[in-house]
Each structure stands twice: as C-alpha cells, then as structure tokens.
Write a protein that holds these residues in place. Structure first.
Motif, PDB file in Angstrom:
ATOM      1  N   ASP A 130       0.805  -1.226   0.000  1.00  0.00           N
ATOM      2  CA  ASP A 130       0.000   0.000   0.000  1.00  0.00           C
ATOM      3  C   ASP A 130       0.836   1.274   0.000  1.00  0.00           C
ATOM      4  OD1 ASP A 130       1.000  -0.523   2.530  1.00  0.00           O
ATOM      5  OD2 ASP A 130      -0.739   0.293   3.583  1.00  0.00           O
ATOM      6  N   LEU A 131       2.142   1.152  -0.162  1.00  0.00           N
ATOM      7  CA  LEU A 131       2.969   2.354  -0.221  1.00  0.00           C
ATOM      8  C   LEU A 131       2.730   3.044  -1.563  1.00  0.00           C
ATOM      9  CD1 LEU A 131       6.541   2.696   1.160  1.00  0.00           C
ATOM     10  CD2 LEU A 131       5.967   3.774  -1.001  1.00  0.00           C
ATOM     11  N   PRO A 132       2.503   4.360  -1.591  1.00  0.00           N
ATOM     12  CA  PRO A 132       2.121   5.064  -2.824  1.00  0.00           C
ATOM     13  C   PRO A 132       3.289   5.319  -3.776  1.00  0.00           C
ATOM     14  CG  PRO A 132       2.261   6.621  -1.020  1.00  0.00           C
ATOM     15  CD  PRO A 132       2.474   5.264  -0.418  1.00  0.00           C
ATOM     16  N   ALA A 133       3.785   4.266  -4.388  1.00  0.00           N
ATOM     17  CA  ALA A 133       4.863   4.390  -5.376  1.00  0.00           C
ATOM     18  C   ALA A 133       4.779   3.202  -6.318  1.00  0.00           C
ATOM     19  CB  ALA A 133       6.221   4.440  -4.689  1.00  0.00           C
ATOM     20  N   ARG A 134       4.866   3.481  -7.618  1.00  0.00           N
ATOM     21  CA  ARG A 134       4.783   2.422  -8.621  1.00  0.00           C
ATOM     22  C   ARG A 134       6.105   2.156  -9.320  1.00  0.00           C
ATOM     23  NH1 ARG A 134       0.259  -0.770  -8.127  1.00  0.00           N
ATOM     24  NH2 ARG A 134      -1.332   0.538  -7.160  1.00  0.00           N
ATOM     25  N   ASP A 135       7.041   3.094  -9.221  1.00  0.00           N
ATOM     26  CA  ASP A 135       8.342   2.917  -9.855  1.00  0.00           C
ATOM     27  C   ASP A 135       9.392   3.653  -9.032  1.00  0.00           C
ATOM     28  OD1 ASP A 135       8.096   5.666 -10.498  1.00  0.00           O
ATOM     29  OD2 ASP A 135       7.252   5.209 -12.466  1.00  0.00           O
ATOM     30  N   MET A 136      10.649   3.603  -9.485  1.00  0.00           N
ATOM     31  CA  MET A 136      11.741   4.173  -8.718  1.00  0.00           C
ATOM     32  C   MET A 136      11.626   5.686  -8.589  1.00  0.00           C
ATOM     33  SD  MET A 136      14.328   3.108  -6.971  1.00  0.00           S
ATOM     34  CE  MET A 136      14.576   4.371  -5.730  1.00  0.00           C
ATOM     35  N   ALA A 137      11.167   6.357  -9.626  1.00  0.00           N
ATOM     36  CA  ALA A 137      11.018   7.811  -9.568  1.00  0.00           C
ATOM     37  C   ALA A 137      10.007   8.204  -8.493  1.00  0.00           C
ATOM     38  CB  ALA A 137      10.600   8.345 -10.931  1.00  0.00           C
ATOM     39  N   GLU A 138       8.881   7.502  -8.453  1.00  0.00           N
ATOM     40  CA  GLU A 138       7.857   7.812  -7.453  1.00  0.00           C
ATOM     41  C   GLU A 138       8.340   7.458  -6.051  1.00  0.00           C
ATOM     42  OE1 GLU A 138       4.211   5.921  -8.499  1.00  0.00           O
ATOM     43  OE2 GLU A 138       3.883   7.163 -10.288  1.00  0.00           O
ATOM     44  N   LEU A 139       9.062   6.343  -5.923  1.00  0.00           N
ATOM     45  CA  LEU A 139       9.581   5.957  -4.618  1.00  0.00           C
ATOM     46  C   LEU A 139      10.616   6.961  -4.126  1.00  0.00           C
ATOM     47  CD1 LEU A 139       9.759   3.964  -2.270  1.00  0.00           C
ATOM     48  CD2 LEU A 139      11.468   2.679  -3.589  1.00  0.00           C
ATOM     49  N   ALA A 140      11.518   7.391  -5.019  1.00  0.00           N
ATOM     50  CA  ALA A 140      12.536   8.369  -4.632  1.00  0.00           C
ATOM     51  C   ALA A 140      11.883   9.668  -4.168  1.00  0.00           C
ATOM     52  CB  ALA A 140      13.479   8.631  -5.806  1.00  0.00           C
ATOM     53  N   ALA A 141      10.857  10.095  -4.880  1.00  0.00           N
ATOM     54  CA  ALA A 141      10.160  11.322  -4.492  1.00  0.00           C
ATOM     55  C   ALA A 141       9.489  11.158  -3.132  1.00  0.00           C
ATOM     56  CB  ALA A 141       9.122  11.685  -5.559  1.00  0.00           C
ATOM     57  N   TYR A 142       8.896  10.003  -2.889  1.00  0.00           N
ATOM     58  CA  TYR A 142       8.227   9.736  -1.616  1.00  0.00           C
ATOM     59  C   TYR A 142       9.237   9.756  -0.464  1.00  0.00           C
ATOM     60  CZ  TYR A 142       5.533   7.246   1.961  1.00  0.00           C
ATOM     61  OH  TYR A 142       4.905   6.883   3.129  1.00  0.00           O
ATOM     62  N   GLY A 164      22.649  -1.840   1.879  1.00  0.00           N
ATOM     63  CA  GLY A 164      21.934  -1.421   0.683  1.00  0.00           C
ATOM     64  C   GLY A 164      20.991  -0.271   0.957  1.00  0.00           C
ATOM     65  N   GLY A 165      20.279  -0.332   2.090  1.00  0.00           N
ATOM     66  CA  GLY A 165      19.391   0.772   2.450  1.00  0.00           C
ATOM     67  C   GLY A 165      20.162   2.047   2.714  1.00  0.00           C
ATOM     68  N   ALA A 166      21.299   1.927   3.391  1.00  0.00           N
ATOM     69  CA  ALA A 166      22.134   3.104   3.650  1.00  0.00           C
ATOM     70  C   ALA A 166      22.687   3.678   2.349  1.00  0.00           C
ATOM     71  CB  ALA A 166      23.278   2.726   4.599  1.00  0.00           C
ATOM     72  N   MET A 167      23.060   2.800   1.421  1.00  0.00           N
ATOM     73  CA  MET A 167      23.545   3.256   0.120  1.00  0.00           C
ATOM     74  C   MET A 167      22.453   3.977  -0.660  1.00  0.00           C
ATOM     75  SD  MET A 167      25.727  -0.185  -0.850  1.00  0.00           S
ATOM     76  CE  MET A 167      26.007   0.271  -2.579  1.00  0.00           C
ATOM     77  N   LEU A 168      21.214   3.475  -0.577  1.00  0.00           N
ATOM     78  CA  LEU A 168      20.100   4.116  -1.282  1.00  0.00           C
ATOM     79  C   LEU A 168      19.822   5.494  -0.687  1.00  0.00           C
ATOM     80  CD1 LEU A 168      17.818   4.001  -3.354  1.00  0.00           C
ATOM     81  CD2 LEU A 168      16.390   2.918  -1.598  1.00  0.00           C
ATOM     82  N   ALA A 169      19.791   5.590   0.626  1.00  0.00           N
ATOM     83  CA  ALA A 169      19.560   6.890   1.269  1.00  0.00           C
ATOM     84  C   ALA A 169      20.647   7.882   0.875  1.00  0.00           C
ATOM     85  CB  ALA A 169      19.513   6.719   2.785  1.00  0.00           C
ATOM     86  N   GLN A 170      21.893   7.407   0.829  1.00  0.00           N
ATOM     87  CA  GLN A 170      22.998   8.269   0.427  1.00  0.00           C
ATOM     88  C   GLN A 170      22.843   8.718  -1.015  1.00  0.00           C
ATOM     89  OE1 GLN A 170      27.167   6.719  -0.297  1.00  0.00           O
ATOM     90  NE2 GLN A 170      27.565   7.818   1.603  1.00  0.00           N
ATOM     91  N   ALA A 171      22.450   7.776  -1.903  1.00  0.00           N
ATOM     92  CA  ALA A 171      22.272   8.112  -3.314  1.00  0.00           C
ATOM     93  C   ALA A 171      21.147   9.120  -3.516  1.00  0.00           C
ATOM     94  CB  ALA A 171      21.987   6.844  -4.117  1.00  0.00           C
ATOM     95  N   LEU A 172      20.121   9.067  -2.673  1.00  0.00           N
ATOM     96  CA  LEU A 172      18.984   9.980  -2.790  1.00  0.00           C
ATOM     97  C   LEU A 172      19.195  11.269  -2.003  1.00  0.00           C
ATOM     98  CD1 LEU A 172      16.006   7.463  -2.489  1.00  0.00           C
ATOM     99  CD2 LEU A 172      17.026   8.419  -4.572  1.00  0.00           C
TER     100      LEU A 172
END
Length: 320
Positions: A130-142, A164-172
């Motif tokens: 139920d998280l409001p994101a359908r792709d990476m762009a929407e997830l990154a924005a969220y 991996g989660g820490a790397m994603l947060a850093q990338a965003l």
C-alpha cells in the motif's frame, strides 16, 4: 618373531581412528547465518537436497542466527577441522563484518578453508503493497518528501540489506530508518503486513511474494535484468546509475580441514551445481549459478573483502 604380515596389521591398528576413517563417514552439517526463509537458507537447502547422494550421507541444515552473522561464523570457525561442519557464507556478513566490527572471533580468510562458491544474486527492492509508489522515480520522491520517516528492513545490523538501504539513502541525499530483524523471512512478514516500508534483499527471499502480489517490486540492482524478472528494470535503467548490489553464497570449512576433504566436497558440490534441477531452481529463485573452486574462491574472497571495506568506510558505518 612377528611375521611381516602381523607387523603390518599391528601398525594399521595403531593408526588413529581419524586417519583410518574415509571421508565422509557421517552426516555433513551446513550452518546458515540466517533464519529460515532467507537467501542463505534457500541456498543451503537447495545444495543439501542434491549433495546427500554424491556424499552418501545426509546433509542437515542448521540455522544459527544472531550477531549479524557472527554467531554462525564463530561456531564454524571453532568447529573441528574435519569437513563435517561447513559454513554457508553470505557475502553480506562474510566480507562486510570485518569492516564493521572492531573485534571478531573469526576472520573471513584466516579462519576458513574455501570450498566452493555456489550462487550470485542481484538484490530486489520491494515495498509494502500500500505504499504510494509504482516505480523508482515515485519511490525516490516519496522518500525525499518524508526524510527520516521511511523505514527499511534488513536481516540484521550490518547485513547487505542494511548496507543497501544506507547506500540508497545516500544516493537519494536523504535519510531513512533502519529496522533490523533476525533474518529476511521475519522481515518480509512485517513488510507484507505493512509495518515496514521496504527491503532490498536477494530474490529467493521475495520471489514468491512478488509473484503473488504480496509485495511490490520496484527495481533490481544487478547489471542486467534477470530472466525471472524480465519486466523489472535495473537501477541504471531506473535512473540510479552506479547503484549495484549483488550478493553471493559460498561454502567454507574451518581452517585446517584436510585438503582431501575440501577437494572431495568441492568436486561433489560442483557436480550438484551442474545438474539441471539445481540450475532450474536457482534461476526460478532469481539467482545465478556461479561455481568457483577452492583456489578461485580464496582469491575472490580477498578481492571482495577489500571492495566492501571501501564501501563501508564510504558510508561511515561502524558498529563498535
């Protein structure tokens, strides 16, 4: 006066029982540093299923969770070096923990005899349904709209899911909250229930849930799309070039294990990985069969240890 035959018989009887024993003469146990339901558990049970026949012995799988994989690794490092206790090593602990912990009761190179590399696996980022994101762009924005409030699960502190989660947060360029579990299986239960937002993990832990729609897959972190996930883009395709995360699973024996036992195990494991059944199940789980023998695995382990030490230092993560 003893005859030559009698003397030889006496010498044979004087040999230690271990020297007379032909390997293997009893069950060979695989120790897994994670809970049932995770990628390591899947790999161990897939191998055990095929290995019992060639070895002529049962191959029980034993899950020893805790300590970010250190409990299982320490147990095998201290085990008798006879080939009967093996570690199903997961790269997220085996080559990452030395950079994360100041003191370990084991070392990825000095404490073990490499036996065989089995599988490599890209990771998959999945979110609660139920998280409001359908792709990476929407997830990154969220994630950027909710700094410090989006949660990501892992199979334990310092696991590759954590990194991996820490790397994603850093990338965003933002922050997320890490929620550690004692394995990927328990983590997935809470994601499905909506108590945690996401996880970046190996396909064996999530493939079934993706197929049933229990979770939503957003992206895979390999260099290319996996045949079982042909419609799921890679991170590069989704706008995150350079964000690659692949895990591997290998077999290690305690240091000092006789060379003959290591070679026997490696040879039989290679035979299992070459069977159509093993390859089919590995692919269906979203992994790749990637066999390496003892010498190749030793070199690979050293390279991976250096690579992950650099990544962890860049993230600034330290656990003690």
């Amino acid at each position: 006066m003893l005859t030559r035959r009698t003397a030889l018989l006496g010498a044979t009887l004087a040999l230690p029982a271990q020297a007379q024993e032909r390997f293997p003469s009893r069950p060979v146990t695989l120790i897994v540093p994670g809970a049932p339901g995770g990628g390591g558990d899947f790999t161990a049970r897939l191998l055990a299923e095929g290995l019992a026949g060639p070895l002529g012995q049962s191959v029980p799988v034993e899950n020893r969770t805790g300590g970010s994989g250190n409990v299982a690794a320490s147990f095998v490092a201290r085990a008798a070096p006879d080939g009967y206790t093996l570690l199903l090593a997961y790269s997220g602990t085996h080559v990452a923990n030395p950079a994360l912990f100041r003191e370990l009761a084991w070392h990825p190179i000095r404490s073990f005899a490499p036996v065989a590399l089995l599988l490599t696996a890209p990771h998959v980022l999945v979110i609660r349904p139920d998280l409001p994101a359908r792709d990476m762009a929407e997830l990154a924005a969220y994630i950027r709209r909710n700094p410090g409030r989006v949660t990501y699960a892992s199979s334990g502190v310092a696991s590759i899911q954590h990194l991996g989660g820490a790397m994603l947060a850093q990338a965003l360029g933002t922050e997320m909250v890490h929620v550690p579990y004692r394995g990927a299986g328990p983590a997935m239960s809470d994601i499905i229930a909506g108590r945690v937002d996401m996880i970046i993990t190996t396909p064996p832990a999530v493939m079934g849930q993706i197929q049933t729609g229990a979770v939503r897959a957003i992206v895979q972190t390999g260099r290319a799309r996996h045949p079982m996930l042909p419609n799921l883009p890679t991170t590069a395709e989704a706008g995150l070039p350079g964000f690659e995360l692949e895990a591997w699973f290998g077999i290690y024996a305690p240091a000092g294990t006789p060379r003959e036992a290591v070679l026997r195990l490696s040879r039989d494991i290679q035979g299992v990985t070459e069977t159509a059944e093993f390859r089919r199940k590995a692919q269906e789980a979203g992994t790749y069969v990637t066999f390496l023998g003892p010498e190749e695995l030793a070199a690979f382990t050293a390279t991976e240890l250096t690579r992950w030490s650099g990544i962890i230092q860049g993230l600034g993560i330290r656990l003690d």
